[in-house]
Write a protein that holds these residues in place. Structure first.
Motif, mmCIF file in Angstrom:
data_model
loop_
_atom_site.group_PDB
_atom_site.id
_atom_site.type_symbol
_atom_site.label_atom_id
_atom_site.label_comp_id
_atom_site.label_asym_id
_atom_site.label_seq_id
_atom_site.Cartn_x
_atom_site.Cartn_y
_atom_site.Cartn_z
ATOM 1 N N UNK A 1 0.839 -1.336 0.212
ATOM 2 C CA UNK A 1 0.038 -0.161 0.099
ATOM 3 C C UNK A 1 0.988 1.087 -0.069
ATOM 4 N N UNK A 2 2.085 0.991 0.758
ATOM 5 C CA UNK A 2 2.981 2.249 0.730
ATOM 6 C C UNK A 2 3.456 2.355 -0.774
ATOM 7 N N UNK A 3 3.798 1.500 -1.361
ATOM 8 C CA UNK A 3 4.419 1.471 -2.585
ATOM 9 C C UNK A 3 3.735 2.157 -3.466
ATOM 10 N N UNK A 4 2.339 1.590 -3.782
ATOM 11 C CA UNK A 4 1.489 2.111 -4.821
ATOM 12 C C UNK A 4 1.129 3.469 -4.275
ATOM 13 N N UNK A 5 1.034 4.033 -2.915
ATOM 14 C CA UNK A 5 0.678 5.615 -2.803
ATOM 15 C C UNK A 5 1.650 6.236 -3.219
ATOM 16 N N UNK A 6 3.054 5.798 -2.987
ATOM 17 C CA UNK A 6 4.243 6.770 -3.236
ATOM 18 C C UNK A 6 4.328 6.853 -4.813
ATOM 19 N N UNK A 7 4.125 5.794 -5.420
ATOM 20 C CA UNK A 7 4.481 5.758 -6.892
ATOM 21 C C UNK A 7 3.098 6.169 -7.852
ATOM 22 N N UNK A 8 2.156 6.246 -7.044
ATOM 23 C CA UNK A 8 0.539 6.550 -7.574
ATOM 24 C C UNK A 8 0.432 5.513 -8.851
ATOM 25 N N UNK A 9 0.561 4.382 -8.815
ATOM 26 C CA UNK A 9 0.544 3.372 -9.668
ATOM 27 C C UNK A 9 -0.207 2.098 -9.094
ATOM 28 N N UNK A 10 -1.321 1.772 -9.268
ATOM 29 C CA UNK A 10 -1.893 0.657 -8.899
ATOM 30 C C UNK A 10 -1.423 -0.566 -9.711
ATOM 31 N N UNK A 11 -0.695 -1.435 -9.018
ATOM 32 C CA UNK A 11 0.132 -2.578 -9.665
ATOM 33 C C UNK A 11 0.090 -3.763 -8.374
ATOM 34 N N UNK A 12 0.231 -5.094 -9.053
ATOM 35 C CA UNK A 12 0.673 -6.122 -8.066
ATOM 36 C C UNK A 12 2.191 -6.197 -8.130
ATOM 37 N N UNK A 13 2.595 -5.659 -8.872
ATOM 38 C CA UNK A 13 4.366 -5.733 -8.850
ATOM 39 C C UNK A 13 4.951 -4.681 -8.697
ATOM 40 N N UNK B 1 4.050 -12.649 -3.679
ATOM 41 C CA UNK B 1 4.806 -13.917 -2.958
ATOM 42 C C UNK B 1 6.029 -13.635 -2.144
ATOM 43 N N UNK B 2 6.881 -12.553 -3.076
ATOM 44 C CA UNK B 2 8.139 -12.111 -2.972
ATOM 45 C C UNK B 2 8.037 -11.194 -1.449
ATOM 46 N N UNK B 3 6.928 -10.454 -1.516
ATOM 47 C CA UNK B 3 6.824 -9.398 -0.459
ATOM 48 C C UNK B 3 6.432 -10.044 0.772
ATOM 49 N N UNK B 4 5.688 -11.281 0.684
ATOM 50 C CA UNK B 4 5.510 -12.132 1.780
ATOM 51 C C UNK B 4 6.747 -12.640 2.603
ATOM 52 N N UNK B 5 7.564 -13.216 1.561
ATOM 53 C CA UNK B 5 8.795 -14.004 1.911
ATOM 54 C C UNK B 5 9.723 -13.037 2.500
ATOM 55 N N UNK B 6 9.661 -11.733 1.790
ATOM 56 C CA UNK B 6 10.747 -10.867 2.353
ATOM 57 C C UNK B 6 10.453 -10.208 3.915
ATOM 58 N N UNK B 7 9.155 -10.506 4.383
ATOM 59 C CA UNK B 7 8.727 -10.345 5.731
ATOM 60 C C UNK B 7 8.745 -11.449 6.559
ATOM 61 N N UNK B 8 9.403 -12.504 6.065
ATOM 62 C CA UNK B 8 9.304 -13.626 6.837
ATOM 63 C C UNK B 8 8.480 -14.903 6.507
ATOM 64 N N UNK B 9 7.459 -14.675 5.612
ATOM 65 C CA UNK B 9 6.598 -15.595 5.391
ATOM 66 C C UNK B 9 7.208 -16.696 4.554
ATOM 67 N N UNK B 10 8.148 -17.289 4.890
ATOM 68 C CA UNK B 10 8.715 -18.513 3.757
ATOM 69 C C UNK B 10 7.824 -19.575 4.019
ATOM 70 N N UNK B 11 7.098 -19.762 5.030
ATOM 71 C CA UNK B 11 6.229 -21.014 4.967
ATOM 72 C C UNK B 11 4.872 -20.969 4.300
ATOM 73 N N UNK B 12 4.465 -19.899 3.785
ATOM 74 C CA UNK B 12 3.311 -19.615 2.724
ATOM 75 C C UNK B 12 3.658 -20.203 1.388
ATOM 76 N N UNK B 13 2.656 -21.125 1.098
ATOM 77 C CA UNK B 13 2.765 -21.751 -0.188
ATOM 78 C C UNK B 13 1.832 -20.852 -1.140
ATOM 79 N N UNK B 14 0.771 -20.569 -0.876
ATOM 80 C CA UNK B 14 -0.161 -19.732 -1.731
ATOM 81 C C UNK B 14 -0.410 -18.489 -1.219
ATOM 82 N N UNK B 15 -0.329 -17.546 -2.109
ATOM 83 C CA UNK B 15 -0.232 -16.049 -1.790
ATOM 84 C C UNK B 15 -1.259 -15.485 -2.928
ATOM 85 N N UNK B 16 -2.308 -14.289 -2.412
ATOM 86 C CA UNK B 16 -2.966 -13.807 -3.267
ATOM 87 C C UNK B 16 -3.058 -12.530 -2.854
#
Length: 169
Positions: free
Chosen positions: A63-75, A85-100
């Motif tokens: 949310x902070x990223x899309x607000x800063x860049x004023x760009x609605x995106x998932x990437x 999934x990369x963001x979840x992993x970066x914040x310690x969520x290595x045990x999440x298989x499926x991410x939406x």
């Protein structure tokens, strides 16, 4: 009624007003959106989504990223945070298989947000995702059991950005 934008694109900035907004109770908004999604999941005989701090941090980051860049995106442009999934992993969520992920922004319409207006804002966000096939699928996907929300507000632009990240361990 205000227009909600949920397409992935770059948005032009308009001149901002000098109207001052009071703070929106983000926790109240977070809980109300989650309640609405869980009500839908109950109707569809799905398990209730549980909060997760890792997903909350990933959602807030985006949310902070899309607000800063004023760009609605998932990437994102940063490799470490490129996909949901990369963001979840970066914040310690290595045990999440499926991410939406569901993302949106809208314009703030009021100078103050009472609990009733926060509920109305949550309902509008829910309805927008409900009407979008990909976002709806995330809300009712049976294998997901965790979700959390990040909210960024850009008061000069009068915009609120909401990201909901879902996961399964």
């Amino acid at each position: 009624m205000k227009k909600w934008l949920i397409i992935l694109s770059v948005f032009c900035l308009s001149a901002s007003s000098t109207v001052k907004f009071t703070a929106i109770n983000r926790d109240e908004l977070r809980h109300e959106i989650t309640r609405l999604v869980n009500d839908l999941r109950k109707q569809k005989h799905r398990s209730q989504l549980m909060y997760n701090d890792t997903l909350k941090r990933a959602a807030q980051h985006h949310s902070d990223y899309v607000a800063k860049h004023d760009k609605l995106t998932h990437y994102e442009g940063y490799h470490k945070y490129r996909s949901p999934k990369d963001r979840v992993k970066a914040y310690g969520g290595t045990n999440f298989g499926t991410v939406g992920e569901n993302v949106l922004f809208t314009t703030l319409d009021y100078t103050s947000y009472t609990p009733e207006r926060v509920k109305a804002l949550a309902k509008e966000a829910f309805d927008l995702w409900y009407k979008s096939p990909g976002h709806y699928k995330n809300m009712v996907f049976k294998d997901l059991s965790y979700a959390d929300i990040g909210i960024a507000i850009h008061y000069p632009k009068k915009r609120i950005y909401i990201t909901q990240v879902f996961g399964e361990k």
